[in-house]
Design an enzyme around this catalytic site. Structure first.
Site, mmCIF file in Angstrom:
data_model
loop_
_atom_site.group_PDB
_atom_site.id
_atom_site.type_symbol
_atom_site.label_atom_id
_atom_site.label_comp_id
_atom_site.label_asym_id
_atom_site.label_seq_id
_atom_site.Cartn_x
_atom_site.Cartn_y
_atom_site.Cartn_z
ATOM 1 N N HIS A 264 -2.514 44.308 32.272
ATOM 2 C CA HIS A 264 -1.078 43.991 32.314
ATOM 3 C C HIS A 264 -0.494 44.382 30.958
ATOM 4 O O HIS A 264 -0.495 45.570 30.601
ATOM 5 C CB HIS A 264 -0.950 42.493 32.660
ATOM 6 C CG HIS A 264 0.426 42.004 32.994
ATOM 7 N ND1 HIS A 264 1.523 42.829 33.136
ATOM 8 C CD2 HIS A 264 0.896 40.735 33.210
ATOM 9 C CE1 HIS A 264 2.586 42.087 33.432
ATOM 10 N NE2 HIS A 264 2.237 40.821 33.477
ATOM 11 N N HIS B 204 0.223 52.159 38.752
ATOM 12 C CA HIS B 204 1.028 50.942 38.894
ATOM 13 C C HIS B 204 0.899 50.418 40.305
ATOM 14 O O HIS B 204 0.802 51.197 41.253
ATOM 15 C CB HIS B 204 2.507 51.226 38.588
ATOM 16 C CG HIS B 204 3.262 49.982 38.262
ATOM 17 N ND1 HIS B 204 3.814 49.186 39.222
ATOM 18 C CD2 HIS B 204 3.504 49.382 37.072
ATOM 19 C CE1 HIS B 204 4.390 48.150 38.644
ATOM 20 N NE2 HIS B 204 4.209 48.237 37.336
ATOM 21 N N ASP C 36 3.673 51.238 29.721
ATOM 22 C CA ASP C 36 2.816 51.037 28.548
ATOM 23 C C ASP C 36 2.382 52.328 27.872
ATOM 24 O O ASP C 36 1.824 52.280 26.781
ATOM 25 C CB ASP C 36 1.572 50.228 28.947
ATOM 26 C CG ASP C 36 1.875 48.746 29.014
ATOM 27 O OD1 ASP C 36 2.681 48.282 28.210
ATOM 28 O OD2 ASP C 36 1.307 48.058 29.884
HETATM 29 N N1 ACO Z 1 -7.017 55.225 35.370
HETATM 30 C C1 ACO Z 1 -7.911 55.701 36.226
HETATM 31 N N2 ACO Z 1 -7.935 55.384 37.514
HETATM 32 C C2 ACO Z 1 -7.002 54.551 37.967
HETATM 33 C C3 ACO Z 1 -6.017 54.011 37.129
HETATM 34 C C4 ACO Z 1 -6.044 54.373 35.784
HETATM 35 N N3 ACO Z 1 -5.144 53.907 34.928
HETATM 36 N N4 ACO Z 1 -5.195 53.218 37.839
HETATM 37 C C5 ACO Z 1 -5.648 53.241 39.090
HETATM 38 N N5 ACO Z 1 -6.736 54.050 39.161
HETATM 39 C C6 ACO Z 1 -7.501 54.364 40.343
HETATM 40 C C7 ACO Z 1 -8.484 53.260 40.674
HETATM 41 O O1 ACO Z 1 -9.729 53.429 40.042
HETATM 42 C C8 ACO Z 1 -8.578 53.402 42.151
HETATM 43 O O2 ACO Z 1 -9.375 54.534 42.442
HETATM 44 P P1 ACO Z 1 -10.427 54.512 43.640
HETATM 45 O O3 ACO Z 1 -9.579 54.298 44.867
HETATM 46 O O4 ACO Z 1 -11.068 55.833 43.540
HETATM 47 O O5 ACO Z 1 -11.315 53.354 43.351
HETATM 48 C C9 ACO Z 1 -7.169 53.777 42.578
HETATM 49 O O6 ACO Z 1 -6.600 54.428 41.441
HETATM 50 C C10 ACO Z 1 -6.309 52.576 42.953
HETATM 51 O O7 ACO Z 1 -6.376 51.644 41.893
HETATM 52 P P2 ACO Z 1 -6.169 50.083 42.040
HETATM 53 O O8 ACO Z 1 -6.834 49.393 40.904
HETATM 54 O O9 ACO Z 1 -6.541 49.649 43.425
HETATM 55 O O10 ACO Z 1 -4.613 49.963 41.928
HETATM 56 P P3 ACO Z 1 -3.853 48.661 41.526
HETATM 57 O O11 ACO Z 1 -2.563 48.696 42.224
HETATM 58 O O12 ACO Z 1 -4.662 47.441 41.708
HETATM 59 O O13 ACO Z 1 -3.737 48.873 39.956
HETATM 60 C C11 ACO Z 1 -3.112 48.843 37.757
HETATM 61 C C12 ACO Z 1 -2.612 48.835 39.199
HETATM 62 C C13 ACO Z 1 -3.939 47.566 37.512
HETATM 63 C C14 ACO Z 1 -1.911 48.853 36.840
HETATM 64 C C15 ACO Z 1 -3.987 50.090 37.523
HETATM 65 O O14 ACO Z 1 -3.262 51.253 37.783
HETATM 66 C C16 ACO Z 1 -4.569 50.125 36.118
HETATM 67 O O15 ACO Z 1 -5.627 49.525 35.867
HETATM 68 N N6 ACO Z 1 -3.893 50.849 35.178
HETATM 69 C C17 ACO Z 1 -4.339 50.860 33.787
HETATM 70 C C18 ACO Z 1 -3.855 49.617 33.061
HETATM 71 C C19 ACO Z 1 -2.377 49.673 32.764
HETATM 72 O O16 ACO Z 1 -1.843 50.689 32.341
HETATM 73 N N7 ACO Z 1 -1.723 48.525 32.980
HETATM 74 C C20 ACO Z 1 -0.288 48.384 32.712
HETATM 75 C C21 ACO Z 1 0.466 48.268 34.000
HETATM 76 S S1 ACO Z 1 2.172 48.119 33.715
HETATM 77 C C22 ACO Z 1 2.341 46.532 33.162
HETATM 78 O O17 ACO Z 1 1.618 45.642 33.506
HETATM 79 C C23 ACO Z 1 3.356 46.293 32.179
#
Ligand code: ACO
Length: 376
Positions: free
Chosen positions: A222, A261, A312
Site C-alpha cells: 500500500h 493496481h 507510488d
Molecule cells: N510487479 C510484478 N507483478 C505484478 C505487480 C507488480 N507490481 N502487480 C501485480 N503483478 C502481477 C501479480 O504477480 C499477478 O501475476 P500472476 O497472475 O502471474 O500471479 C498479477 O499481476 C495480478 O496481481 P494481484 O496481486 O492479483 O493484483 P492485486 O489487485 O491484488 O494487486 C497490488 C494490486 C497489490 C497493488 C499489486 O499490483 C502490487 O503488489 N503492486 C506493487 C506494490 C505497489 O506499487 N503498491 C502501491 C499501490 S497504490 C497504493 O496503495 C497507494
C-alpha cells in the site's frame, strides 16, 4: 443455515458500501473527489481546498477557505506531554511507527478544554493539522535539526517541508508537494481507508480509526511502495542496467513496486500528473536521473508484464529531489490521506452499519475433545 456466497479473495470487486466522497473509474483511468476531476483539482486547487471539499462535500468560498486555513494553523501545536513522549521514542524507529504511536497517544494527551469532538469535523481538522508537527518533532531530533517553530504563514504543504527539512520550499517545490498532497488525499475504499471505516463502524473514535489507518498504510503493498521504488532505483543505478535488473526480478516473480493496481486497469491518473512533476522538479534541480530511470523502468514493465504505473512510482523521485529521506515518504502520504480517512470516518458515523463480513469455513468440524493429558 445460509451458505455463504463465493469467496472474493481480498474482497476484490466487492461493493461494501455507498459513498459520496470518491469515485475511481478503473477502465478510463479517472479519479473524482466529490464530483471534481483530480486533474482539475491538481491543476487549480490547494490541499486545504481539497480537504474542505472532502469534509464538507463542496468547494469552499474564499472566506470559508481562509477560515479553514487559519484553523489548521492553530491546530498544529502538539500538547507538551505528547512532545515529551515523542522525544522518548527510539530514534531508530520507522517514522510510520512513530506516527501510529503518537496519534494514539494524542487521544490521551489532548487538553480536555481544547479537545475537539471525537466524531466531528473539528477532530478531522486536528488530526490533519497535527501530523506534520509529529513528524517534524521526531525527525528533527534524529537529524540534529533545531526545534520546530510556529510558522503560521506556511500552508500545510509548506509547513510539512519546513518541518522535515528546516527550510522553506521554493515556489515550484511548494506547488509540487501541494499537488502530491492533493493527489494522495483520498482514494475510495483503499485498504487504509477501509481499515479506518471498519474501526469507525464499531462506533469507536476518530483517533482510533486514524491509528488503524496508519498501521494499514505502512505496508509495502500500500503506502510503503514509494519507499521501495527508490530502493529499486538505487539498486539499478544507471539506465543501461534497467532492462537486466527489472527482467531479473520479473523472472524471479518479484513485484516491481509502483506498478499495478487493484482498481486501475490503465494508467493511474495520479501517476500521469506526478510523472510531469518529477520531470519539472528534476529539471529545476539539474538532475533528470530519477526521471529517466523511471521512464525506462516503465517501458520494460509495460512491455514484459503489461502493468501500468501507480501513484507510488513517481512520488518518491519528487520527494528525494527535495531532500526528504526515504523513510518519510509514507508519512508524507499519511499527512495527506488523513483528510480522506477522516472524511470517510465521518461518513461512516453518518451512515452507520457495523462492518462485519463473513468467512467461508474450511476447517474441521465435530472433532472429539481430547483431555490435555492424552494429547501427543
Ligand atoms: N510487479 C510484478 N507483478 C505484478 C505487480 C507488480 N507490481 N502487480 C501485480 N503483478 C502481477 C501479480 O504477480 C499477478 O501475476 P500472476 O497472475 O502471474 O500471479 C498479477 O499481476 C495480478 O496481481 P494481484 O496481486 O492479483 O493484483 P492485486 O489487485 O491484488 O494487486 C497490488 C494490486 C497489490 C497493488 C499489486 O499490483 C502490487 O503488489 N503492486 C506493487 C506494490 C505497489 O506499487 N503498491 C502501491 C499501490 S497504490 C497504493 O496503495 C497507494
Amino acid at each position: 443455515m445460509v451458505e455463504p456466497a463465493e469467496v472474493q479473495h481480498g474482497l476484490e470487486d466487492v461493493v461494501a458500501l455507498e459513498s459520496r466522497i470518491c469515485f475511481i473509474d478503473g477502465k478510463q483511468g479517472r479519479l473524482i473527489y466529490e464530483g471534481y476531476d483530480i486533474r482539475d483539482l491538481a491543476a487549480r486547487s490547494t490541499f486545504e481546498e481539497v480537504a474542505y471539499l472532502l469534509w464538507y462535500g463542496r468547494l469552499p468560498t474564499a472566506t470559508q477557505l481562509s477560515e479553514l486555513t487559519r484553523r489548521l494553523v492553530e491546530l498544529r501545536r502538539l500538547p507538551d506531554a505528547l512532545a515529551t513522549e515523542i522525544d522518548e521514542l527510539p530514534v531508530t524507529a520507522h517514522p510510520m511507527d512513530i506516527l501510529r504511536t503518537a496519534v494514539s497517544a494524542l487521544a490521551l494527551r489532548e487538553p480536555s478544554e481544547t479537545k475537539p469532538g471525537e466524531s466531528s469535523i473539528g477532530g478531522a481538522q486536528r488530526l490533519t493539522a497535527v501530523l506534520p508537527s509529529i513528524l517534524g518533532r521526531f525527525h528533527r531530533r534524529r537529524a540534529g535539526l533545531p526545534p520546530l517553530r510556529d510558522r503560521p504563514e506556511l500552508s500545510h504543504a509548506g509547513y510539512l517541508v519546513y518541518a522535515l527539512l528546516d527550510r522553506d520550499p521554493t515556489e515550484l517545490e511548494a506547488r509540487a508537494i501541494d499537488v502530491a498532497l492533493i493527489l494522495h488525499a483520498d482514494h475510495e475504499l483503499n485498504a487504509s481507508t477501509f481499515a479506518a471505516r471498519v474501526t469507525a463502524s464499531t462506533l469507536s473514535d476518530l483517533y482510533s480509526a486514524v491509528t488503524s489507518a496508519i498501521g494499514t498504510l505502512k505496508g509495502p503493498l500500500h503506502g510503503g511502495a514509494n519507499e521501495r521504488v527508490m530502493e529499486l532505483l538505487d539498486e539499478i543505478g544507471t539506465v543501461d542496467r534497467v532492462e537486466e535488473v527489472v527482467k531479473g526480478k520479473l523472472s524471479r516473480h518479484e513485484r516491481i513496486m509502483g506498478f499495478g493496481h487493484r482498481v486501475y486497469k490503465v494508467e493511474d491518473p495520479r501517476a500521469t500528473i506526478l510523472r510531469e512533476w518529477s520531470r519539472r522538479i528534476g529539471d529545476a534541480h539539474g538532475s533528470l536521473r530519477y526521471y529517466e530511470l523511471l521512464r525506462k523502468v516503465e517501458e520494460v514493465v509495460l512491455r514484459e508484464k503489461g502493468l501500468y504505473p501507480n501513484v507510488d512510482l513517481y512520488s518518491g523521485s519528487v520527494y528525494s529531489l527535495l531532500g526528504i529521506p526515504h523513510d518519510l515518504f509514507t508519512p508524507v502520504f499519511a499527512s495527506s490521506r488523513v483528510a480522506g480517512w477522516t472524511a470517510h470516518v465521518l461518513e461512516e458515523y453518518h451512515d452507520l452499519r457495523l462492518i462485519r463480513p463473513t468467512a467461508k469455513y474450511v476447517g474441521a468440524i465435530d472433532l472429539p475433545y481430547v483431555p490435555i493429558a492424552q494429547r501427543h
